[in-house]
Design a protein around this motif. Structure first.
Motif, PDB file in Angstrom:
ATOM      1  N   LEU A 126      -8.549 -13.737  -5.882  1.00 48.81           N
ATOM      2  CA  LEU A 126      -9.914 -14.038  -6.323  1.00 48.81           C
ATOM      3  C   LEU A 126     -10.039 -15.456  -6.862  1.00 48.81           C
ATOM      4  CD1 LEU A 126     -10.709 -10.668  -8.163  1.00 48.81           C
ATOM      5  CD2 LEU A 126     -11.376 -11.364  -5.857  1.00 48.81           C
ATOM      6  N   VAL A 127      -9.119 -16.349  -6.479  1.00 47.85           N
ATOM      7  CA  VAL A 127      -9.185 -17.758  -6.878  1.00 47.85           C
ATOM      8  C   VAL A 127      -9.957 -18.526  -5.809  1.00 47.85           C
ATOM      9  CG1 VAL A 127      -7.871 -19.840  -7.394  1.00 47.85           C
ATOM     10  CG2 VAL A 127      -7.044 -17.604  -8.172  1.00 47.85           C
ATOM     11  N   PHE A 128     -11.087 -19.105  -6.204  1.00 46.56           N
ATOM     12  CA  PHE A 128     -11.936 -19.830  -5.248  1.00 46.56           C
ATOM     13  C   PHE A 128     -12.224 -21.224  -5.806  1.00 46.56           C
ATOM     14  CE2 PHE A 128     -13.154 -15.325  -4.782  1.00 46.56           C
ATOM     15  CZ  PHE A 128     -12.760 -15.148  -3.461  1.00 46.56           C
ATOM     16  N   PRO A 129     -12.420 -22.207  -4.890  1.00 46.40           N
ATOM     17  CA  PRO A 129     -12.841 -23.525  -5.344  1.00 46.40           C
ATOM     18  C   PRO A 129     -14.314 -23.452  -5.785  1.00 46.40           C
ATOM     19  CG  PRO A 129     -12.752 -23.411  -2.937  1.00 46.40           C
ATOM     20  CD  PRO A 129     -12.210 -22.131  -3.450  1.00 46.40           C
ATOM     21  N   PRO A 130     -14.788 -24.412  -6.559  1.00 52.03           N
ATOM     22  CA  PRO A 130     -14.083 -25.645  -6.953  1.00 52.03           C
ATOM     23  C   PRO A 130     -13.280 -25.498  -8.249  1.00 52.03           C
ATOM     24  CG  PRO A 130     -16.366 -25.762  -7.652  1.00 52.03           C
ATOM     25  CD  PRO A 130     -16.203 -24.447  -6.955  1.00 52.03           C
ATOM     26  N   GLU A 131     -13.413 -24.353  -8.938  1.00 51.95           N
ATOM     27  CA  GLU A 131     -12.732 -24.223 -10.232  1.00 51.95           C
ATOM     28  C   GLU A 131     -11.245 -23.961 -10.068  1.00 51.95           C
ATOM     29  OE1 GLU A 131     -15.263 -22.330  -9.299  1.00 51.95           O
ATOM     30  OE2 GLU A 131     -16.984 -22.889 -10.546  1.00 51.95           O
ATOM     31  N   HIS A 132     -10.845 -23.282  -8.982  1.00 53.96           N
ATOM     32  CA  HIS A 132      -9.450 -22.912  -8.734  1.00 53.96           C
ATOM     33  C   HIS A 132      -8.890 -22.005  -9.821  1.00 53.96           C
ATOM     34  CE1 HIS A 132      -9.107 -25.615  -5.308  1.00 53.96           C
ATOM     35  NE2 HIS A 132      -9.672 -26.574  -6.036  1.00 53.96           N
ATOM     36  N   VAL A 133      -9.742 -21.180 -10.375  1.00 58.80           N
ATOM     37  CA  VAL A 133      -9.312 -20.157 -11.341  1.00 58.80           C
ATOM     38  C   VAL A 133      -9.886 -18.827 -10.876  1.00 58.80           C
ATOM     39  CG1 VAL A 133      -9.129 -21.724 -13.297  1.00 58.80           C
ATOM     40  CG2 VAL A 133     -11.295 -20.568 -12.855  1.00 58.80           C
ATOM     41  N   SER A 134      -9.244 -17.763 -11.296  1.00 61.29           N
ATOM     42  CA  SER A 134      -9.638 -16.426 -10.846  1.00 61.29           C
ATOM     43  C   SER A 134     -10.809 -15.925 -11.674  1.00 61.29           C
ATOM     44  CB  SER A 134      -8.467 -15.445 -10.975  1.00 61.29           C
ATOM     45  OG  SER A 134      -8.876 -14.144 -10.637  1.00 61.29           O
ATOM     46  N   ALA A 135     -11.809 -15.381 -11.005  1.00 63.33           N
ATOM     47  CA  ALA A 135     -12.948 -14.805 -11.704  1.00 63.33           C
ATOM     48  C   ALA A 135     -12.650 -13.411 -12.229  1.00 63.33           C
ATOM     49  CB  ALA A 135     -14.157 -14.755 -10.762  1.00 63.33           C
ATOM     50  N   MET A 136     -11.482 -12.876 -11.884  1.00 62.79           N
ATOM     51  CA  MET A 136     -11.058 -11.566 -12.391  1.00 62.79           C
ATOM     52  C   MET A 136      -9.535 -11.599 -12.474  1.00 62.79           C
ATOM     53  SD  MET A 136     -11.997  -8.439 -13.213  1.00 62.79           S
ATOM     54  CE  MET A 136     -11.408  -6.736 -13.231  1.00 62.79           C
ATOM     55  N   TRP A 137      -8.973 -11.589 -13.703  1.00 59.00           N
ATOM     56  CA  TRP A 137      -7.539 -11.794 -13.871  1.00 59.00           C
ATOM     57  C   TRP A 137      -6.904 -10.525 -14.461  1.00 59.00           C
ATOM     58  CZ3 TRP A 137      -4.255 -14.554 -11.597  1.00 59.00           C
ATOM     59  CH2 TRP A 137      -2.999 -14.864 -12.137  1.00 59.00           C
ATOM     60  N   PRO A 138      -6.449  -9.578 -13.619  1.00 60.77           N
ATOM     61  CA  PRO A 138      -5.855  -8.324 -14.117  1.00 60.77           C
ATOM     62  C   PRO A 138      -4.620  -8.511 -14.986  1.00 60.77           C
ATOM     63  CG  PRO A 138      -6.405  -8.152 -11.781  1.00 60.77           C
ATOM     64  CD  PRO A 138      -6.563  -9.595 -12.140  1.00 60.77           C
ATOM     65  N   PRO A 139      -3.774  -9.564 -14.787  1.00 63.34           N
ATOM     66  CA  PRO A 139      -2.592  -9.670 -15.649  1.00 63.34           C
ATOM     67  C   PRO A 139      -2.895  -9.746 -17.137  1.00 63.34           C
ATOM     68  CG  PRO A 139      -2.324 -11.078 -13.731  1.00 63.34           C
ATOM     69  CD  PRO A 139      -3.735 -10.561 -13.688  1.00 63.34           C
TER      70      PRO A 139
ATOM     71  N   GLY B  52      -6.772 -26.391 -19.505  1.00 60.87           N
ATOM     72  CA  GLY B  52      -6.166 -27.663 -19.920  1.00 60.87           C
ATOM     73  C   GLY B  52      -5.013 -28.043 -19.021  1.00 60.87           C
ATOM     74  N   MET B  53      -4.203 -27.072 -18.605  1.00 63.52           N
ATOM     75  CA  MET B  53      -3.103 -27.365 -17.684  1.00 63.52           C
ATOM     76  C   MET B  53      -3.621 -27.785 -16.318  1.00 63.52           C
ATOM     77  SD  MET B  53      -0.324 -27.153 -19.333  1.00 63.52           S
ATOM     78  CE  MET B  53       0.754 -27.298 -17.909  1.00 63.52           C
ATOM     79  N   LEU B  54      -4.736 -27.181 -15.869  1.00 61.97           N
ATOM     80  CA  LEU B  54      -5.313 -27.599 -14.583  1.00 61.97           C
ATOM     81  C   LEU B  54      -5.799 -29.043 -14.639  1.00 61.97           C
ATOM     82  CD1 LEU B  54      -7.362 -24.409 -13.595  1.00 61.97           C
ATOM     83  CD2 LEU B  54      -5.260 -25.236 -12.537  1.00 61.97           C
ATOM     84  N   VAL B  55      -6.417 -29.412 -15.754  1.00 66.04           N
ATOM     85  CA  VAL B  55      -6.873 -30.807 -15.897  1.00 66.04           C
ATOM     86  C   VAL B  55      -5.685 -31.752 -15.967  1.00 66.04           C
ATOM     87  CG1 VAL B  55      -8.120 -32.401 -17.417  1.00 66.04           C
ATOM     88  CG2 VAL B  55      -9.044 -30.112 -16.986  1.00 66.04           C
ATOM     89  N   ALA B  56      -4.641 -31.361 -16.714  1.00 63.87           N
ATOM     90  CA  ALA B  56      -3.464 -32.219 -16.825  1.00 63.87           C
ATOM     91  C   ALA B  56      -2.753 -32.357 -15.492  1.00 63.87           C
ATOM     92  CB  ALA B  56      -2.508 -31.645 -17.877  1.00 63.87           C
ATOM     93  N   ARG B  57      -2.806 -31.335 -14.681  1.00 61.42           N
ATOM     94  CA  ARG B  57      -2.164 -31.350 -13.376  1.00 61.42           C
ATOM     95  C   ARG B  57      -2.966 -32.155 -12.367  1.00 61.42           C
ATOM     96  NH1 ARG B  57       2.930 -30.492 -11.238  1.00 61.42           N
ATOM     97  NH2 ARG B  57       2.767 -29.675  -9.116  1.00 61.42           N
ATOM     98  N   GLY B  58      -4.215 -32.470 -12.690  1.00 60.28           N
ATOM     99  CA  GLY B  58      -5.069 -33.225 -11.788  1.00 60.28           C
ATOM    100  C   GLY B  58      -5.798 -32.368 -10.780  1.00 60.28           C
ATOM    101  N   ARG B  59      -5.750 -31.049 -10.939  1.00 63.15           N
ATOM    102  CA  ARG B  59      -6.433 -30.166  -9.999  1.00 63.15           C
ATOM    103  C   ARG B  59      -7.875 -29.907 -10.421  1.00 63.15           C
ATOM    104  NH1 ARG B  59      -2.715 -25.184  -8.340  1.00 63.15           N
ATOM    105  NH2 ARG B  59      -4.377 -25.111  -6.743  1.00 63.15           N
ATOM    106  N   LEU B  60      -8.298 -30.483 -11.572  1.00 59.55           N
ATOM    107  CA  LEU B  60      -9.646 -30.258 -12.065  1.00 59.55           C
ATOM    108  C   LEU B  60     -10.052 -31.478 -12.880  1.00 59.55           C
ATOM    109  CD1 LEU B  60     -11.941 -28.102 -12.229  1.00 59.55           C
ATOM    110  CD2 LEU B  60     -10.963 -27.437 -14.426  1.00 59.55           C
ATOM    111  N   ASP B  61     -11.312 -31.916 -12.693  1.00 54.30           N
ATOM    112  CA  ASP B  61     -11.829 -33.045 -13.464  1.00 54.30           C
ATOM    113  C   ASP B  61     -12.355 -32.562 -14.809  1.00 54.30           C
ATOM    114  OD1 ASP B  61     -11.250 -34.720 -11.345  1.00 54.30           O
ATOM    115  OD2 ASP B  61     -13.256 -34.406 -10.432  1.00 54.30           O
ATOM    116  N   TRP B  62     -12.451 -33.520 -15.770  1.00 53.84           N
ATOM    117  CA  TRP B  62     -12.983 -33.167 -17.092  1.00 53.84           C
ATOM    118  C   TRP B  62     -14.446 -32.755 -17.021  1.00 53.84           C
ATOM    119  CZ3 TRP B  62     -10.440 -32.048 -21.258  1.00 53.84           C
ATOM    120  CH2 TRP B  62      -9.148 -32.538 -21.462  1.00 53.84           C
TER     121      TRP B  62
END
Length: 565
Positions: free
Chosen positions: A34-47, A143-153
Motif C-alpha cells: 500500500l505504498v504509493f507515490p508521491p509520499e512513498h509511505v503506506s496509508a495502512m501499516w499493519p506492523p 524524517g528518515m525519508l527526507v534525510a534519505r532524499g526520497r522526499l522534499d521538505w
C-alpha cells in the motif's frame, strides 16, 4: 531434572519471539503493498498493530529481544538488498519505538487489559497509542525519508499525515484482533456461538464485496455520500452484541481487508482515479469510525455483563447470608425455648416426684392391708393406680433426662456392641412378627462414644421403629463407613416398613413434647438429638406416608471428633 513441563516453559519465550518476528515480517510485506507515490509511505501499516500487540502480550523482560527480532525481520521483509538495510532498519526502529512508548503508556496509565473488556482500555488504545504514540513513529519515519532524499521538505507534513494515519489504522485494526484472540484467560465459546460468528463474517465479507467491487466513475464530490457504504455497520453491531470485543475486532479486520483490497485497485465508493493515498485516506476515516464504534460498544457490553455477574454473585451471597442468619436465629430461638422448657420441666419433675413416692407407698400399703381373697374390684383399682403411677414416674424420669446437662464421656471403642445392645433391648418387648435384617461392617475404626448415653439414644430409635410396625414388618439396621461433611464417619441406618410420616409430622419430630401417639410424651427423639449432638454427630430422618421411615445417625471416628471445649 528436566521435565516436559520445564522444557515447554524454557522454550516459550523463543517460540513467542519467532512468532512475533514472523508476524511482523508478514504484516510488513502486506503494508508495503500500500505504498504509493508521491509520499512513498503506506496509508495502512499493519506492523504498528502487530508490534503494539506483541509488546502488550509479553513480559517486560522479553521486550528487547522482540524489538530486535522484529526490526531485523521487518527490514529484510521490505528490502532484502543489503545496501538499503541500514535505512530501512532505522525506519523499523522508529516504528518499534512508537510501539514501545504506546505499550508503556497503556500499562502504566490505563492498567491495560488485553481482552479490551473495559471502555477505558479502548479509549486508552485510541488516545494514547493510535493517536499519540504513532505521531512519534511518523515523525521519525518521514524524517528518515527526507534525510534519505526520497522526499522534499515541502511534502513533509502531507507525508507525515499519511504516515501517522497509516500507523494509527494498523493500531486500530490489527492490534485489537491480536490482543483479543491471543490474550490469556479468554473464555471458550460453545460451537453454536462459533458457527454464528462464522456466518456473520461470511455475510459481512459478501456485503462489503458487493459494495466495494464497483469502480468509482465520478469525482471526489460523489464519494461524499454513498449510503450503501454503511451496510457493514449492522454486522459490526451484531458482532459486538453477540461476541463482544473478539467478534468486533474480527469483523473489523474482515471489513478492512475487503475494503482495502478493492480501494487499492481503484474500486469502491472511496476510490479516486490517480489519487491512491487520498482514496485510502477517505477509507481510513470510515474504517476508524467502524473500528472504534464496534470496540466501544463491545467493551461497554462487557462491563455491563461483568456488573450483572457481580450483582448476581452478591445477590447469591446475600441470600446465603440470609439463610445462614435465619438458621442461626432459629437455632438460638430453639435453644432459648429448650432452656426455658428445661427449667420448667425440672421444677415440675421435682414437685411431682415426691407425691408419686407417697402414692406408690400408699398403693403398696393398701395391697398389704387387703386380703387376697377379697381383692375383687379393689385389686383392679389398685392395679390401675399402680400402672398410672408407673407411667407418671417414667414421665418424670424422661423430663429429668431431658433437662439434665449432658456431657458425654467420650472414649474410643467399637460401635458394633453398642448397636447390638440397643437393638436387643428394644426387641424384648416386640411382637413375634418383627423380622430383623442386619448389615454390619466389622472393620470400622473405633468411634468416640459414651456407651450409656448412646445406648439410650439408639434404644429410642429402635423402639420407635418397632412401635411403627404394630402388625409386624422388617427392621433393617446397617452400620457402614461414610464421608459426611467432608470427613470420615460411621453411618448407622435404622429403617422400618411401618406407616411412615407426613411431611408436617417429619418436620417436628425432634421437637420436645411433640408426639403422634396417645401414650407418648414426645421427649424420646428430642433426647436422641441431644445425645447425638453431644457426640459431635448428626441425626436425620427420611419418611413418606405408607413407605416406612429411615433414621440415619452419623458419628465421627475417634480421630476425627473435635476436642471438647
Amino acid at each position: 531434572m528436566s521435565t516436559p513441563e520445564t522444557n515447554r516453559r524454557k522454550w516459550q519465550p523463543l517460540a513467542r519471539l519467532m512468532f512475533f518476528a514472523a508476524a511482523y515480517a508478514l504484516s510488513a510485506r502486506l503494508g508495503g503493498l500500500l505504498v504509493f507515490p508521491p509520499e512513498h509511505v503506506s496509508a495502512m501499516w499493519p506492523p504498528s498493530g502487530v508490534a503494539l500487540a506483541g509488546l502488550l502480550l509479553t513480559r517486560s523482560r522479553e521486550w528487547p529481544g522482540m524489538l530486535l527480532g522484529a526490526a531485523v525481520a521487518g527490514t529484510f521483509a521490505l528490502h532484502p538488498h543489503w545496501q538499503a538495510s541500514p535505512f530501512m532498519l532505522a525506519i523499523a526502529v522508529g516504528n518499534l519505538l512508537e510501539a514501545l512508548v504506546g505499550a508503556t503508556l497503556l500499562r502504566r496509565l490505563v492498567r491495560f487489559h488485553a481482552s479490551l473488556d473495559r471502555v477505558r482500555d479502548v479509549l486508552g488504545l485510541v488516545g494514547l497509542s493510535a493517536l499519540g504514540s504513532t505521531a512519534l513513529g511518523a515523525t521519525f519515519g518521514v524524517g528518515m525519508l527526507v534525510a534519505r532524499g526520497r522526499l522534499d521538505w515541502d511534502g513533509f507534513w502531507h507525508a507525515w499525515r499519511v504516515f501517522w494515519v497509516g500507523d494509527a489504522m494498523g493500531v486500530l485494526v490489527v492490534a485489537p484482533l491480536l490482543l483479543t484472540w491471543l490474550a490469556a484467560g479468554s473464555t471458550s465459546w460453545p460451537p453454536r456461538r462459533r458457527w454464528e460468528l462464522a456466518t456473520l463474517l461470511v455475510c459481512l465479507g459478501v456485503a462489503t464485496h458487493l459494495v466495494f467491487r464497483s469502480p468509482e466513475t465520478s469525482g471526489p464530490e460523489a464519494s461524499a455520500f454513498h449510503p450503501m457504504t454503511y451496510l457493514a455497520f449492522p454486522f459490526l453491531l451484531w458482532a459486538a452484541l453477540r461476541c463482544e470485543a473478539r467478534g468486533a475486532a474480527l469483523a473489523t479486520a474482515v471489513l478492512s481487508t475487503v475494503a482495502l483490497w478493492h480501494t487499492a485497485r481503484g474500486n469502491g465508493p472511496f476510490a479516486l482515479a490517480a489519487f491512491h493515498n487520498v482514496s485510502l485516506a477517505y477509507l481510513q476515516s470510515f474504517l476508524a469510525g467502524a473500528s472504534i464504534s464496534g470496540l466501544l460498544l463491545a467493551s461497554a457490553l462487557s462491563e455491563r455483563r461483568r456488573a450483572q455477574d457481580e450483582v448476581s454473585h452478591l445477590n447469591r451471597e446475600l441470600r446465603e447470608s440470609l439463610r445462614t442468619l435465619a438458621a442461626t436465629q432459629a437455632e438460638l430461638v430453639r435453644r432459648e425455648r429448650l432452656a426455658a422448657l428445661g427449667e420448667l420441666s425440672a421444677t415440675v419433675a421435682h414437685e411431682v416426684r415426691n407425691p408419686l413416692g407417697a402414692l406408690t407407698n400408699a398403693v403398696a400399703a393398701l395391697r398389704r392391708m387387703t386380703p387376697q381373697s377379697s381383692e375383687g374390684n379393689t385389686g383392679t383399682l389398685l392395679a390401675i393406680m399402680d400402672e398410672e403411677v408407673h407411667r407418671l414416674d417414667l414421665l418424670v424420669n424422661d423430663l429429668l433426662d431431658f433437662t439434665r446437662p449432658m456431657e458425654p464421656r467420650l472414649e474410643p471403642q467399637p460401635l458394633q456392641p453398642v448397636v447390638e445392645g440397643a437393638l436387643a433391648a428394644s426387641l424384648r418387648a416386640s411382637g413375634p412378627d418383627i423380622t430383623v435384617s442386619r448389615a454390619v461392617d466389622t472393620h470400622l475404626p473405633p468411634v468416640a462414644v459414651d456407651p450409656q448415653l448412646l445406648h439410650v439414644a439408639l434404644t429410642n430409635l429402635f423402639t420407635n421403629a418397632v412401635q411403627a410396625m404394630p402388625r409386624g414388618g422388617t427392621l433393617t439396621a446397617r452400620l457402614e463407613p461414610d464421608i459426611h461433611g467432608g470427613t470420615p464417619h460411621a453411618r448407622l441406618t435404622i429403617s422400618d416398613t411401618g406407616h411412615g410420616m407426613a411431611p408436617e409430622v417429619k418436620a417436628r419430630i425432634f421437637e420436645p413434647f411433640f408426639t403422634t401417639r396417645a401414650s407418648g410424651i414426645g421427649l424420646g427423639l428430642a433426647i436422641v438429638r441431644r445425645i447425638v449432638d453431644g457426640h459431635h454427630g448428626e441425626v436425620a430422618v427420611q419418611s413418606a406416608p405408607g413407605k416406612g421411615t429411615t433414621f440415619t445417625v452419623w458419628l465421627p471416628y475417634a480421630g476425627e471428633a473435635p476436642a471438647p471445649a
